[in-house]
Scaffold this active site. Structure first.
Site, PDB file in Angstrom:
ATOM      1  N   ASP A  14      -5.396 111.788  52.306  1.00 32.48           N
ATOM      2  CA  ASP A  14      -4.125 111.091  52.576  1.00 32.48           C
ATOM      3  C   ASP A  14      -4.069 109.628  52.112  1.00 32.48           C
ATOM      4  O   ASP A  14      -3.606 108.753  52.866  1.00 32.48           O
ATOM      5  CB  ASP A  14      -3.795 111.154  54.082  1.00 32.48           C
ATOM      6  CG  ASP A  14      -3.541 112.582  54.575  1.00 32.48           C
ATOM      7  OD1 ASP A  14      -3.755 113.529  53.797  1.00 32.48           O
ATOM      8  OD2 ASP A  14      -3.145 112.746  55.742  1.00 32.48           O
ATOM      9  N   LYS A 117      -0.197 119.362  53.261  1.00 34.21           N
ATOM     10  CA  LYS A 117      -0.299 119.844  54.648  1.00 34.21           C
ATOM     11  C   LYS A 117       0.776 119.201  55.495  1.00 34.21           C
ATOM     12  O   LYS A 117       1.298 118.141  55.147  1.00 34.21           O
ATOM     13  CB  LYS A 117      -1.692 119.541  55.206  1.00 34.21           C
ATOM     14  CG  LYS A 117      -2.011 118.055  55.179  1.00 34.21           C
ATOM     15  CD  LYS A 117      -3.415 117.772  55.647  1.00 34.21           C
ATOM     16  CE  LYS A 117      -3.693 116.293  55.667  1.00 34.21           C
ATOM     17  NZ  LYS A 117      -2.818 115.483  56.525  1.00 34.21           N
ATOM     18  N   CYS A 162      -6.693 112.178  60.382  1.00 32.36           N
ATOM     19  CA  CYS A 162      -6.888 113.211  59.351  1.00 32.36           C
ATOM     20  C   CYS A 162      -8.318 113.272  58.830  1.00 32.36           C
ATOM     21  O   CYS A 162      -8.827 114.357  58.554  1.00 32.36           O
ATOM     22  CB  CYS A 162      -5.868 113.042  58.239  1.00 32.36           C
ATOM     23  SG  CYS A 162      -4.202 113.455  58.840  1.00 32.36           S
TER      24      CYS A 162
HETATM   25  C1  VGL Z   1      -2.101 111.003  59.684  1.00 29.41           C
HETATM   26  C2  VGL Z   1      -0.904 110.508  61.568  1.00 29.41           C
HETATM   27  C3  VGL Z   1       0.137 111.311  61.151  1.00 29.41           C
HETATM   28  C4  VGL Z   1      -3.351 110.796  58.887  1.00 29.41           C
HETATM   29  C5  VGL Z   1      -1.088 111.826  59.256  1.00 29.41           C
HETATM   30  O1  VGL Z   1      -3.303 110.936  57.647  1.00 29.41           O
HETATM   31  O2  VGL Z   1      -4.391 110.473  59.490  1.00 29.41           O
HETATM   32  N1  VGL Z   1      -2.007 110.357  60.849  1.00 29.41           N
HETATM   33  N2  VGL Z   1       0.027 111.974  59.993  1.00 29.41           N
END
Ligand code: VGL
Ligand code: ZN
Length: 219
Positions: A14, A117, A162
């Site tokens: 991410d 995702k 994540c």
């Molecule tokens: C994430 C919160 C919401 C992450 C993704 O990438 O850690 N955290 N969506």
């Protein structure tokens, strides 16, 4: 320590604009992960290894968005039909928006597969392997098995969400799991969540090495 690149996958978690300064769910110093990650992915690919990237990829009405729940705000925790204890977030990483795009300094050239995702509007997905119902697969495990991957290195955002869930699942699935300690950054909500995540990962047997230690170990 020695790491056989040919049996190793780097998972870049991410590294997206919304998780970096200026983004909708900005993580302190998020952009700093790009330099060590780029060094790891280029060294790995030169030595016959591979890199995968995950991308948080939500529909505009995603269940994790506080805006979808009347009377709720970001940071509140709710139970949903599929997930107990879902944290609510500001709208982020909406499919096709600039915020969902990879950070401009992330070198995606060595990335051979992108796993998106969180695209089911009713289930969030922190892990690169399983959605937050803890059952629905993303397909990444099959990719690792079919390539006979033995070792997984993780870097990216966020250490306490994540990266944490991806690393824990990876270790449970039986892969040697290494966190590039200087290539991750955390949300830090609720307070202490980064320290808690690191302690849990260590007690699960997940290893922590710096990028330079990993680069030295790769053959
Ligand atoms: C994430 C919160 C919401 C992450 C993704 O990438 O850690 N955290 N969506
Ligand atoms: Zn998300």
């Amino acid at each position: 320590m020695k790491i056989n690149a040919a049996k190793t996958l780097l998972i870049i978690v991410d590294v997206q604009n919304d998780f970096c300064p200026g983004g909708a769910l900005a993580v302190n110093d998020g952009g700093a992960v790009t330099a060590p990650i780029n060094a790891l992915s280029s060294a790995l690919s030169q030595k016959g290894g591979r890199a995968a990237a995950t991308q948080d990829w939500h529909p505009g009405d995603h269940v994790s968005f506080a805006s979808r729940h009347s009377g709720k705000k970001s940071g509140d925790i709710i139970d949903t039909p599929f997930v107990k204890g879902q944290v609510l977030w500001p709208d982020h990483c909406v499919q096709g928006t600039n915020g969902a795009g990879f950070h401009p300094e992330l070198d995606t050239t060595p990335v051979s597969v992108v796993i998106r995702k969180g695209f089911n509007k009713d289930i969030d997905s922190y892990s690169a392997f399983f959605e937050n119902d803890r059952q629905t697969k993303t397909g990444l495990e099959g990719y690792l098995r079919s390539l006979s991957i033995e070792t997984v290195i993780l870097g990216g955002i966020a250490t306490d969400y994540c990266v944490f869930f991806s690393a824990m699942d990876c270790k449970k699935l039986g892969f040697e799991t290494i966190i590039a300690s200087d290539a991750v950054r955390g949300v830090g909500f609720p307070e202490g969540s980064v320290e808690k995540a690191i302690a849990e990962m260590k007690s699960a047997g997940i290893e922590f090495y710096t990028t330079s230690e990993i680069l030295e170990a790769l053959y």
